[in-house]
Design an enzyme around this catalytic site. Sequence first.
Site, PDB file in Angstrom:
ATOM      1  N   THR A  24      82.675  44.036  98.671  1.00  0.00           N
ATOM      2  CA  THR A  24      82.359  43.980  97.247  1.00  0.00           C
ATOM      3  C   THR A  24      81.332  42.891  96.977  1.00  0.00           C
ATOM      4  O   THR A  24      81.303  41.865  97.673  1.00  0.00           O
ATOM      5  CB  THR A  24      83.614  43.692  96.417  1.00  0.00           C
ATOM      6  OG1 THR A  24      83.244  43.465  95.049  1.00  0.00           O
ATOM      7  CG2 THR A  24      84.342  42.444  96.918  1.00  0.00           C
ATOM      8  N   TYR A  59      90.407  38.374  94.447  1.00  0.00           N
ATOM      9  CA  TYR A  59      89.902  39.654  94.933  1.00  0.00           C
ATOM     10  C   TYR A  59      88.645  39.430  95.771  1.00  0.00           C
ATOM     11  O   TYR A  59      88.570  39.822  96.939  1.00  0.00           O
ATOM     12  CB  TYR A  59      89.625  40.600  93.766  1.00  0.00           C
ATOM     13  CG  TYR A  59      88.834  41.823  94.169  1.00  0.00           C
ATOM     14  CD1 TYR A  59      89.300  42.690  95.160  1.00  0.00           C
ATOM     15  CD2 TYR A  59      87.606  42.107  93.566  1.00  0.00           C
ATOM     16  CE1 TYR A  59      88.566  43.799  95.541  1.00  0.00           C
ATOM     17  CE2 TYR A  59      86.880  43.223  93.935  1.00  0.00           C
ATOM     18  CZ  TYR A  59      87.355  44.059  94.922  1.00  0.00           C
ATOM     19  OH  TYR A  59      86.627  45.156  95.296  1.00  0.00           O
TER      20      TYR A  59
END
Length: 328
Positions: free
Chosen positions: A118, A142
């Site tokens: 990501t 995250y």
Amino acid sequence: MSRTVLVTGGAGYIGSHACKALAAAGYRPVTLDNLSTGWRDAVKFGPFVQADLLDRAALDAAFAEHRPAAVLHFAALSQVGEAMAEPGKYWRNNVSGSLNLIEAAIDAGCLDVVFSSTCATYGDRDGEVLDEDTPQAPLNAYGASKRAIEDMLADFGASHGLRSVIFRYFNVAGADPDGEVGEHHRPETHLIPLILDAVDGKRAALTVHGTDYPTPDGTCIRDYVHVMDLVDAHVRGLEWLRAGKASRVFCLGTGDGFSVREVVDATRHVTNRPVPMVDGPRRGGDAVKLVCGSTRAKAELGWQPHRSTMKQMIADAWRWHQNGSYQA
């Protein structure tokens, strides 16, 4: 050479589209998913193994039974708000689960991994078009967990010859234009499905999280890639490894961002319907503006984001939203 590929998270949104793309390219995708956020109905293109990445014995059994030549690793928790509130959950699931997966793969002699990372690993890089060499400084558990997995892949590459292709990207949108799989989360947290829910009355209104950001209209800006373009890149990454090439990181983006209000305006245009909206507070951990380029992916993988216009992404998502569904 075996054409079996283990796809973790293959019952989820991106993973199910990846399985479709793999099957179309002549591979045998084996979905491994615990169905915590995925859907059994989305597994349509190959065998299914219901298992959790934290269950090492189940991973060993899956590798022994199916003998995959490579792994496409999508399985992860990915909600920013939850990551801010429960960081331990993200470190345990994403990092410990990935460590289990990598060690099981190595023990089985499966040394090629395509990892869905990501651009949240970069943190808030306002005004920059990010690339593979941009320093990483994640804002939440995250992004931090994904960066840790990237580091883990590099470490096992140095020690055990594991080779990896890592993809970093921002928001994913759209759906399979054939309608076989689509985007459906529980709970729904992604912007475009939330907008479409508001359009057709499945929710009272879209809540815009933060309207006072330093952007032209006060809302966050993000890059978007069509899910079919994204999974095409992952198949190309797999073929990169199968050709014997070295580990590589690629960013996938259009280099252009859209604000929340711009996505809403595009949805009005595509659906020809109003979008009920209410303003809400900022969410912790959200960056102001995040966009990335894809110069390396285009040059080295031959990748092109053909469907990644906002109107096309919304049109495909709207078609699935109206006609597609999954049962738990």
